[in-house]
Each structure stands twice: as C-alpha cells, then as structure tokens.
Motif scaffolding. Structure first.
Motif, short mmCIF file in Angstrom:
data_model
loop_
_atom_site.label_atom_id
_atom_site.label_comp_id
_atom_site.label_asym_id
_atom_site.label_seq_id
_atom_site.Cartn_x
_atom_site.Cartn_y
_atom_site.Cartn_z
N UNK A 1 24.80 -10.61 46.16
CA UNK A 1 24.03 -9.96 47.23
C UNK A 1 23.61 -8.55 46.86
N UNK A 2 24.26 -7.94 45.88
CA UNK A 2 24.00 -6.53 45.59
C UNK A 2 23.36 -6.28 44.22
N UNK A 3 23.05 -7.34 43.46
CA UNK A 3 22.47 -7.13 42.13
C UNK A 3 21.02 -6.63 42.24
N UNK A 4 20.65 -5.86 41.23
CA UNK A 4 19.24 -5.48 41.10
C UNK A 4 18.46 -6.67 40.55
N UNK A 5 17.15 -6.72 40.81
CA UNK A 5 16.34 -7.78 40.20
C UNK A 5 16.45 -7.72 38.68
N UNK A 6 16.72 -8.85 38.06
CA UNK A 6 16.82 -8.88 36.60
C UNK A 6 16.53 -10.29 36.10
N UNK A 7 15.75 -10.38 35.04
CA UNK A 7 15.48 -11.63 34.36
C UNK A 7 15.38 -11.34 32.87
N UNK B 1 14.26 -7.37 31.43
CA UNK B 1 13.39 -6.45 32.18
C UNK B 1 14.18 -5.33 32.85
N UNK B 2 15.49 -5.27 32.56
CA UNK B 2 16.33 -4.21 33.12
C UNK B 2 16.87 -3.37 31.97
N UNK B 3 17.02 -2.06 32.21
CA UNK B 3 17.54 -1.16 31.19
C UNK B 3 19.06 -1.12 31.29
N UNK C 1 16.86 -29.20 22.34
CA UNK C 1 17.58 -28.00 22.73
C UNK C 1 16.58 -26.95 23.22
N UNK C 2 16.94 -26.24 24.31
CA UNK C 2 16.04 -25.21 24.85
C UNK C 2 15.80 -24.13 23.80
N UNK C 3 14.50 -23.80 23.58
CA UNK C 3 14.16 -22.81 22.56
C UNK C 3 13.56 -21.55 23.17
N UNK C 4 12.65 -21.70 24.13
CA UNK C 4 12.08 -20.53 24.79
C UNK C 4 12.13 -20.75 26.30
N UNK C 5 12.17 -19.63 27.04
CA UNK C 5 12.20 -19.71 28.49
C UNK C 5 12.66 -18.41 29.11
N UNK C 6 13.07 -18.50 30.37
CA UNK C 6 13.48 -17.32 31.13
C UNK C 6 14.73 -17.64 31.93
N UNK C 7 15.68 -16.71 31.90
CA UNK C 7 16.88 -16.80 32.72
C UNK C 7 16.71 -15.86 33.90
N UNK C 8 16.88 -16.39 35.15
CA UNK C 8 16.78 -15.57 36.33
C UNK C 8 15.33 -15.28 36.73
N UNK C 9 15.20 -14.58 37.86
CA UNK C 9 13.89 -14.18 38.38
C UNK C 9 14.10 -13.01 39.33
N UNK C 10 13.01 -12.45 39.87
CA UNK C 10 13.15 -11.33 40.79
C UNK C 10 13.95 -11.73 42.03
N UNK C 11 13.73 -12.95 42.50
CA UNK C 11 14.44 -13.38 43.70
C UNK C 11 15.81 -13.97 43.40
N UNK C 12 16.12 -14.22 42.15
CA UNK C 12 17.41 -14.81 41.76
C UNK C 12 17.90 -14.10 40.51
N UNK C 13 18.45 -12.87 40.66
CA UNK C 13 18.82 -12.06 39.48
C UNK C 13 19.92 -12.70 38.66
N UNK C 14 19.90 -12.40 37.35
CA UNK C 14 20.80 -13.04 36.40
C UNK C 14 22.26 -12.70 36.70
N UNK C 15 22.53 -11.44 36.95
CA UNK C 15 23.92 -11.03 37.10
C UNK C 15 24.63 -10.87 35.77
N UNK C 16 23.96 -10.21 34.82
CA UNK C 16 24.56 -9.98 33.50
C UNK C 16 25.84 -9.15 33.65
#
Length: 928
Positions: free
Chosen positions: A385-391, A408-410, A313-328
């Motif tokens: 297309x309009x999301x801010x960069x977020x990971x 990384x987003x407030x 099972x995935x334990x550590x990592x990152x969701x999204x990147x600057x070029x592919x924002x998460x879209x929370x």
C-alpha cells in the motif's frame, strides 16, 4: 625368491635426502638406501624435483595412490591445498566463493571421502564430516597422499578414498633451514563494494633444525593470509512455465583472513625409539558483504509482462507497472564466519628387537565455529500500500546467464530508498500473530563445536621366511562429538510497532553515520543503489530482535548433538614373493569396526497461539562392520607394475542426517497435502565393494604412464524417503479441502548402485626426446565416470489415499562424467613457467541455501586455467641473491564463472551465476 629392486627414481631421491613420510611403505626404505649408494644422482629442483618425489611415493606404495609434494619448504605447486589436490588424476574440486574447496575422488564428493592430517582423522568447520581444504594453508604442507584403495592399517576410510595431508619431518629433512615468503594479491574484478577490498597479502615463515647429534629435530611454521575476493552474481528464484519467477543479483566483496601456527618435535633418543609430537592451530575469519536488489517477478504481487521468449524462456518484458509497483527489496547483507581449529598429536614407535616393534598414537582436535549472517531490507515503501510506483524492463542474454535491467526508479537516492519492509514479509510477532509487515531483516547465528579424540595401539612382527614378510595388528579408538545450535532472530525497526504490536507504514531514513558510498550495479544495468553498514547498525541495537525458535520449528529441528564412538581392530599381512617368474608384493588384511552412534535433539509441536511445544528426544544404534582388503602389485617388467585391489569399505553417515531432531507436519499449499520431516539417528553407513586394476609404467625418472579401471558396487545408499501417514483428523487452511494422507520424510538406507570408471595419466619430460627440449614437460590426466543408484518408493497418486510403487534411477552426487587435468611446464637454470588446465562436466553439488542450510543443486561444467612463472636466483651468478625466488601467479585466467541450474535438462534453466574475475599474486621467498 626375487626381491623388489628399487628404480633409479627411488634411489636418486634417497641419496638427495628425501624421505617418504609416515606411510606403509617405510619398511622398504632400508633396502633402498643400499641401492642408492651405487647410483649416479642428477640433481633437479622445483617442479621436476616435486614430480620425482611424487612419482617415487606413488611407485612404492602398496595401495593405489596419487601424490603431490612440496617443491621446497613451504611451497606446494599451487596457492592452496585444494587446488594442488584437484589436479591429480581422478580428482576434482568444487569452488566455494571463487576458491577450490571441497574435493571429489573418482566422482564421490566430500561426504564420501575421508581427510586426515599426518594420518589422523580431522574435525571439520562445516555441519558434516567433509573437510574444507582451503582452510589448510599450502605453506605448512610437505606432501599430500590420496589413497584410492584402502588397506587394513589405514584407520580412516571412505568409499571414495582418503586424503592425507602431511607436514615435514625435521630429522628426515636433515639440515637447518629457514624460509620466508611474502606475496601480494590482487583481484582484477575490482572492489565491488565501497567498504570491501581487492588487494591482500600472504606471508609465511618456516624454521627446521636438528640438535643433539641429530637426535632432536624441530620444525615451526607460521602462515598469514589476508585474501580478497569479489563477485558479480546473478541469481534467479526459478522459471515457472519458462517465465522468470524473481531474481536476486548482487555484488559480493569478501576477505578471508587466516593465521596458522604449526610445530613439530621429533626425538630419537636411541636406535629403537622414536617420538613425534605435532601441533596445529588455525584462526579462520571470512567476512562477506553482499549488496543488491531482490526483485519479485512471476512469483510476486506486481506481475510480469513478457514481450519475447527464447526457447520457451522469457527474454524481454517488464516487471510491475505504475498501478502495481514491483516492491524491490534493497538488500545490504553481511555474512561473517569465524572458526578456531586446534589439532594435537603424539606418536611413539619402539623396536623391541629385530622381529617385533610397536606403535602408540594419540591425537586430539577441536573446532569452534560461529556464524553471523545478516539480512537488512530497504525499499520505496513498507508493504504494497505504501510503495512508490516502480517498474523494471528486462532483457536476458541468450544463455540466461546475465540480464540487463532498466528501472524507472532511482534506487541510489536515500530519500527514496529507506529502511523497512517493502514486500510484506511478515513472521507474525507474538503481540499480533496476524501481522505481515514486521520483518525488516533477519540474522542467522548458528554455532558448531566439533571435538575428536583418537587412540591407536599397534604392533608389527617381521617374519624370517615365507611369502608373508611381516604382520601388523592393532586397535584404534575414536570418540567424536559434534554439536550444532541453530539460532536466528527476526529483526524489526522499533518505530514500526505500536503498543499493540500493530504495524503501520513506518520507514526509517538510513542514518548518516551508517551510510557508505552507493554501490554500482552496472553489470546488470541497474545503476546505483544505496548502501550502509548494516552489521554495525545491528550491533548498535537499532533493531528489535525476536527469537525465531519460538514460532519456527526448523530451528529446533536443525539443533542437535551427535556422539560417535568407533572401535577398530585390524590385522594386515604384508606380502613379498613371486608368482612364477613375476615378483609379487602387497598386503591382505581385515578391519572389524564397531560403531556406537547416538544423538540428542528436539521435537516440536505447534500450539494454538502459534508458539511451539519443544521437547528433548534421543536415539542411536550400535553395530559392527567387517572390512576386508587385498592389494597386490605384480612387477611384470622393470619399472612396470600391475596393481590389483579388492576391498569392502564404508562412508559413515553425514552427521546432520544422523541427528535425532524431528519437525512437525505442515500444510503444503502448493500440492495440497501435509508434509514434514522425521529423524533417523539409526542411519547406517554407505557400503562399497570395490575392485581396482591399474597398469603403471615408470619409463623415466621424470615420466610414467598409468591406465586404471575401477568398479564400486554400492549398497545401503542414503535417500530422503517419504512415508505416508493418516492426516484425516488435521484441519487444513481456509480454502483447502481436507487431505487424508500426508507425507513424513526421513533419511533411510535405501537403494543399491555402482560407480565405475577409467583413468588415464601421463607424465613426460622433454629431455626424453631431445636435448633441445630439456626442461620442458607435462602432466596430463583424463577420467571417465559412470554411476547409477536404483531404488523403489511408494508414492501418493492423489490426496485421497491412492499410492503406487515407482522405480527411480539417479546419479551419484558430486560425480562429473568427464574430468580432465593438464599442466605444461618449463624449468631450467632457475627459470620456471607453467600453465595448468582443469575441466569437469556437469555434476550434482551442494551450496548454502536459506538459513545457511546445505542445498543440493545442479552445477554446470567448467574449464579453469591458471599460470605461474618464477625465477630462483640461486641459479644465477649474483651470489648475494642466492636463496631468493620471485614468483608471479595468475588464477582463473579466463574468468570462468561458477554456474548452477534449477535443472541441467536445459542450459537456460539458470539458477545462479558467479563471476569472480582473475586473481594475481606476486611475491618473493628467501631460503637460508
């Protein structure tokens, strides 16, 4: 012939004024009264008195029962009916929002058991028959009797058993009493939402009196509860190939407000006539605030990078990147549920002469329930297309029951997080069916109306000699109508649509008048997120509403009316005799039950413009079941009993499965076939042929041991069965090959099975062993269960028409293999303390899913610890304080979470973790 001799337990209780309520054992009381006059009575109170009363009822009943009785007027041993019942041998509770709610009996959940109030079947707040026991306040109950075996005069039955909640009988109570209780409540996890609550209070007033030379008795009770509940919740979408698919952690603040009025009138104008009238009204409100982020991961468009794993099972990592924002999606959700329950009952008993008596009973109950479940979305931009960069970096705990997030987003900045649709959740509005950005929220607004009328006419003939002491016979009629209207609306911000219905990148800053202080999500490391009063925002008309029933066939499929008429004729012979030198008592009888069920609903067909063609449809069935039962009690030694029960019983179908509504075929892109659901208003009850054997040894007025074995042979089990249909003429979506075979599923009576188990229960008092231990005691029970349901199904092997017949075996929903209960107490000189423990292993339960539809889930086992201390000043030298009792209660002392999984095959496959904290209650009661 040897007559049954009442023990010290029963005799002592009768001389203290205790009455056994409306049970089949009432015929034995006359004999007991005579025996009581020769017995020295040792006066006890509190939990010890409650245990004595419960033990006496258990011993005298001809069915196998478990009993909990009030320690005093308006004082069951726990703060809710459900918690008290869940401590009984063979019973277990499932928690709902931190409170014990639904009850299983011998592994069979709420849909397989029946609930009655003063012996009468009850309507329910839910979509089915299962009663939510936390709706009923403990303050108005005198006792609860759980029938594990049926008898012919018990009109409401289930294959699990019957739970009968009983109010006080004022003339049997025998004295004027007034009682006032007031308690404060605190949830120690704190107020998790700024507009939530973590403190509340409960209060009750009860009055009992007798008039006209004890021929008229009245009882009245009012109970108010304003109870807070807070929850830190970690929810996952799933774990595709062990990688987190997405998650939805949030904090919930809820307040349950309940006002209850109960009245009883008892009238005995002559020695041969008795009239009872009772009324109950409950006003129920449950308000919930849920706030948190919904974070797509492997199942999102931003993607996920896994750095390390734990057992796959995935334990550590990152969701999204600057070029592919998460879209929370920042969720500010609200669920409000309001319900009114009314129950009225009239009972008349008339003794024609010494040999004949008759009974007439009429009852009416009704529930009206309205729910508003609002979802409100916000984020860093409308659509990809309009999301801010977020990971977001993530680290899961070793048990996957919590996560630490580092975004990384407030998300607490209202200039960054604004109202809109960051995930392109589109429903296709009717102006632009291809739009995919127009869903800024959603609100479910289902209603349920449940109405029940019952009538019973019965007679009893006392026999002058022979093994049959009396014969009871009669007829019972019930007419029940349950109606559900499922409605919901897509919500769109007005500024997001132009005159053509097209959607641009519009977002709306949260207006200041709706803002509330930010919510802390530090329990997952997320920091703060913006919060606002979304319900008032919706009420003020700030969204455009689009009826989802226009394009969603599920709305009409989940809208239905079920009518059910039941006519039962029964005869029961009460037995008192001997087998050799062993006294034997009990009963044998049969019910003939005729059921006429029908349903009205809708069928839907999708048109070319994506709207639906909806048409009414009806269906039903009429059938008869014969239910014999035998209960025998062998008095093998003084205060030692062997009970045997043999019976056939049934559980009538869940009402949402009996509805006539059907859905359309839709293309399932995950498996590449067409699928849908059809109705079955002809669904039959689940049947059980059962055998019970119990040994009970009542070795002390405050002590007994019981060993029980039971076996239930189940038939006509209900399963959602797939049926293969020809879909070769249907055109699949672009990119998919035609599928000649589709699947339509419906609930069917398929499969046979069994439930078996052993129960052990023990009640002890320290005074049995030493005077130094006087006041100490304990109640302990353990239940070990086994179940299986076997069935064969024809299943597709490919999309070209290949099929095979496969055999399956499943366990019974709601069944835990092991259930343990223990209460240790001390009570002396007015001081009382107790600690209670409840434990159950994994089981298959139900929770609310999308659009509030009940969803089966795997529930992990849990261990709960509660405690209580109190002092009764009536035992003190302070005469001015006599009648006053102070009480402190603590619930969920170990802060045990409620955990469900997508599967229990691995403890890491976590679906949902709910942590509620501890609840503390402190209060006082005064009895005049």
């Amino acid at each position: 012939m040897k007559n049954f001799k009442p023990s010290l337990i029963r005799a002592a209780l009768m001389t203290s004024g205790f009455a056994f309520g409306a049970s089949p054992a009432l015929a034995q009381e006359a004999a007991t009264d005579q025996a009581a006059s020769d017995v020295e009575v040792i006066q006890v109170s509190g939990i010890r008195a409650s245990l004595q009363k419960s033990q006496a009822i258990k011993m005298s009943e001809t069915s196998i029962v478990e009993v909990v009785t009030a320690e005093d007027i308006g004082k069951l041993p726990d703060s809710s009916i459900a918690e008290s019942i869940a401590r009984l041998p063979g019973l277990a509770a499932q928690r709902l929002d931190g409170r014990a709610s639904s009850i299983s009996i011998r592994g069979l959940g709420e849909n397989f058991s029946a609930a009655t109030f003063n012996g009468r079947e009850q309507v329910s707040l839910g979509d089915n028959r299962g009663v939510e026991f936390d709706v009923y306040p403990s303050e108005i109950m005198n006792e609860v009797v759980v029938y594990k075996t049926p008898e012919a005069s018990l009109m409401t039955q289930g294959i699990g058993g019957t739970i009968d909640m009983r109010t006080v009988k004022p003339l049997r109570h025998g004295e004027q009493t007034m009682s006032v209780t007031l308690r404060g409540e605190n949830n120690d996890i704190g107020k998790l939402n700024p507009d939530g609550e973590d403190t509340g209070w409960r209060g009750s007033f009860a009055y009992i009196d007798q008039f006209k030379d004890d021929t008229v008795g009245v009882a009245f009770a009012y109970a108010h509860m304003q109870s807070p509940n807070n929850e830190e919740r970690f929810n996952t979408w799933g774990w595709p190939d062990g990688t987190i698919g997405g998650m939805k952690p949030f904090v919930r603040s809820a307040e349950l407000t309940r006002d209850t009025f109960m009245g009883v009138l008892e009238f005995i104008p002559s020695d041969n006539l008795q009239i009872n009238i009772d009324a109950l009204y409950i006003d129920f409100k449950d308000e919930q605030l849920l706030r948190g982020p919904e974070i797509p991961a492997a199942w999102g468009d931003a993607g996920i990078t896994v750095d390390s794993t734990n057992q796959g099972f995935s334990q550590t990592g990152t969701i999204g990147s600057d070029g592919s924002p998460v879209g929370v999606v920042i969720r500010n959700d609200v669920t409000n549920r309001e319900a009114d329950l009314t129950a009225l009952g009239f009972n008349l008993q008339y003794d024609i002469n010494d040999s004949w008596s008759m009974e007439f009973d009429a009852a009416y109950s009704k529930v009206e329930r309205q729910t508003w479940s609002l979802e409100a979305y916000a984020g860093s931009g409308r659509g990809p297309a309009n999301r801010l960069p977020e990971s977001i970096d993530f680290t899961f705990a070793d048990d996957n029951q919590s996560v630490d997030l580092d975004p990384d987003l407030n998300y607490g900045d209202p200039n960054v997080i604004q109202l809109g649709n960051p995930q392109a959740w589109g429903w296709g509005n009717l102006l632009d069916p291809n739009s995919d950005l127009d869903q800024d929220g959603f609100i479910n607004t289902p209603t349920v109306d449940d109405e029940l009328t019952t009538l019973k006419v019965a007679a009893t003939k006392v026999m002058e000699s022979g093994i049959i002491s009396s014969v009871e016979f009669g007829a019972y009629y019930s007419d029940r109508t349950k109606e559900k209207k499922d409605s919901g609306y897509y919500l769109t911000l007005p500024g997001s649509l132009d005159e053509n219905g097209n959607v641009d990148g519009y977002q709306l800053a949260i207006p200041d008048e709706y803002r509330v202080p930010n919510v802390s999500l530090d329990f997952i490391g997320f920091g703060e997120m913006v919060a606002f009063d979304s319900f008032r925002f919706w009420q003020d008309g700030n969204y455009r509403e689009y009826d989802s029933a226009i394009t969603d066939p599920g709305r009409s499929q989940n809208t239905w009316t079920v009518d059910e008429t039941v006519l039962t004729a029964y005869v029961k012979a009460n037995i008192e005799g001997e087998l050799g030198d062993i006294p034997v008592r009990g009963n044998a009888g049969v019910q003939v039950v005729q059921i006429d069920q029908s349903s009205d609903g809708f069928t839907s067909r999708r048109l070319a413009d994506r709207t639906l063609d909806i048409n009414p449809v009806s269906g039903g069935d009429k059938f008869t079941e014969i239910l014999p039962s035998v209960n025998l009690i062998f008095d093998v030694a003084e205060d030692q009993l062997v009970r045997m029960g043999v019976a056939r019983t049934m559980s009538r179908s869940r009402m949402d499965r009996m509805n006539a509504s059907s859905g359309e075929l839709g293309f399932n892109e995950q498996v590449g076939i067409w699928s849908g659901g059809i109705a079955n208003p002809e669904l039959r009850p689940i049947m059980s042929d059962q055998f019970d054997l119990t040994y009970e040894n009542y070795f002390h007025e405050e002590g007994y041991v019981a060993l029980a074995y039971f076996y239930k042979s189940l038939s006509d089990w209900q399963l959602n069965v797939p049926t293969l249909v020809d879909t070769s003429d249907l055109t699949p979506p672009d990119g998919f090959d035609p599928a000649p075979i589709g699947v339509l599923s419906s609930w069917e009576n398929v499969g046979d099975g069994k439930v078996s188990g052993f129960e052990f229960s023990l009640s002890l008092t320290g005074g049995m062993f030493s005077e130094a231990l006087e006041g100490f005691g304990g109640i302990f029970s353990a239940t070990f269960l086994d179940s299986s349901i076997e069935f064969d199904l024809e299943v597709p092997t490919d999309t070209s028409g290949g099929v095979s017949t496969q055999s399956y075996e499943i366990t019974v929903p709601g069944l835990s293999d092991e259930v343990y209960n223990a209460t240790v107490y001390y009570e002396r000189d007015g001081f009382e303390a107790r600690v209670s423990y409840r434990s159950r292993s994994n089981f298959y339960g139900e929770v609310s899913g999308l659009s509030l539809v009940r969803q089966p889930v795997d529930v992990f086992g849990s261990d709960l610890v509660d405690a209580q201390i109190s002092y009764d000043f009536s035992e003190s030298d302070i005469e001015a304080l006599h009648g006053l009792t102070l009480t402190l209660q603590a619930q969920n002392l170990t802060d045990e979470p409620f955990v469900t999984g997508h599967s229990t095959d691995s403890p890491l496959n976590v679906r949902d973790v709910q942590r509620f904290g501890r609840n503390y209650l402190f209060g006082a009661s005064y009895q005049f």
